[in-house]
Design an enzyme around this catalytic site. Structure first.
Site, mmCIF file in Angstrom:
data_model
loop_
_atom_site.group_PDB
_atom_site.id
_atom_site.type_symbol
_atom_site.label_atom_id
_atom_site.label_comp_id
_atom_site.label_asym_id
_atom_site.label_seq_id
_atom_site.Cartn_x
_atom_site.Cartn_y
_atom_site.Cartn_z
ATOM 1 N N ILE A 92 -48.556 22.957 19.121
ATOM 2 C CA ILE A 92 -47.228 22.836 19.114
ATOM 3 C C ILE A 92 -47.031 22.119 17.685
ATOM 4 O O ILE A 92 -47.480 21.195 17.686
ATOM 5 C CB ILE A 92 -46.579 22.199 20.330
ATOM 6 C CG1 ILE A 92 -46.847 22.796 21.787
ATOM 7 C CG2 ILE A 92 -44.932 21.984 20.033
ATOM 8 C CD1 ILE A 92 -46.294 22.148 22.711
ATOM 9 N N PRO A 93 -46.781 22.978 16.793
ATOM 10 C CA PRO A 93 -46.888 22.499 15.403
ATOM 11 C C PRO A 93 -45.813 21.610 14.622
ATOM 12 O O PRO A 93 -45.057 21.698 13.860
ATOM 13 C CB PRO A 93 -46.873 23.739 14.525
ATOM 14 C CG PRO A 93 -46.089 24.805 15.369
ATOM 15 C CD PRO A 93 -46.379 24.395 16.666
ATOM 16 N N CYS A 94 -46.001 20.408 15.532
ATOM 17 C CA CYS A 94 -44.873 19.313 14.790
ATOM 18 C C CYS A 94 -45.291 18.791 13.361
ATOM 19 O O CYS A 94 -44.302 18.455 12.852
ATOM 20 C CB CYS A 94 -44.681 17.827 15.888
ATOM 21 S SG CYS A 94 -46.643 17.410 16.018
ATOM 22 N N HIS A 95 -46.493 19.265 13.083
ATOM 23 C CA HIS A 95 -47.036 18.820 11.470
ATOM 24 C C HIS A 95 -46.030 19.637 10.485
ATOM 25 O O HIS A 95 -46.044 19.468 9.524
ATOM 26 C CB HIS A 95 -48.338 18.890 11.255
ATOM 27 C CG HIS A 95 -48.840 20.427 11.535
ATOM 28 N ND1 HIS A 95 -49.243 21.062 12.807
ATOM 29 C CD2 HIS A 95 -49.182 21.443 10.720
ATOM 30 C CE1 HIS A 95 -49.435 22.165 12.679
ATOM 31 N NE2 HIS A 95 -49.787 22.545 11.447
#
Length: 177
Positions: A132-135
């Site tokens: 879950i690409p919060c970056h």
């Protein structure tokens, strides 16, 4: 029951957790909120979901976009779940701002406004790093802010995805944004 195992990534050791439904956590050792949703009772054992997660991470850290997603089972409020669903839609190698996520939420919920700070709180409490690409979330001015794993890891992940870093602002240590 929750099962755990470790993954040694090129940018740091990670802890993975999964129940019978899907991945519940993926944390860099020492990150903010490390394993804070992990129940006291868990079994260190690789399951099919954790093995699939390892394969996903192997592909990702080889510099390629994985063409599959392991089953996910993040736990959080309805608001956080909505934010995380938006994160899952951010294309590999691209970024989005907290404000843009807030705008998407206002459209989805047919409301007049949404706080980018509230979005930031939900993004920051994402328990499934990288997948879950919060970056991929940046500040309005392109600043690299707020990654629980640390700005150095955020930079490494964005560089791995070949994000154009020239338009992003990398704060110096001790710089207030």
């Amino acid at each position: 029951m929750v099962y755990t195992c470790n993954y040694n990534s090129p940018i740091g050791n990670m802890l993975m957790a999964a129940d019978e439904i899907g991945l519940t956590g993926l944390w860099f050792e020492g990150q903010k909120y490390f394993a804070n949703t992990l129940p006291d009772e868990h079994i260190p054992q690789e399951t099919e979901i954790l093995a699939e997660t390892k394969k996903w991470l192997d592909v990702y850290f080889s510099g390629e976009e994985p063409k599959f997603t392991p089953p996910l089972h993040p736990e959080g409020s309805t608001f956080r779940q909505a934010v995380w669903q938006i994160l899952l839609q951010i294309p590999y190698g691209q970024t989005i701002t907290y404000g843009e996520i807030a705008c998407k939420l206002t459209e989805m919920k047919n409301s007049s406004r949404m706080s980018a700070q509230a979005v930031g709180g939900a993004v920051g409490h994402n328990e499934i790093s990288i997948i879950i690409p919060c970056h991929r979330v940046v500040g309005t001015n392109g600043s690299l802010t707020g990654y629980a794993g640390g700005i150095d890891k955020k930079i490494s992940l964005l560089e791995l995805e070949h994000v154009d870093m020239s338009s992003l602002f990398i704060p110096k240590k001790g710089t207030a944004l």
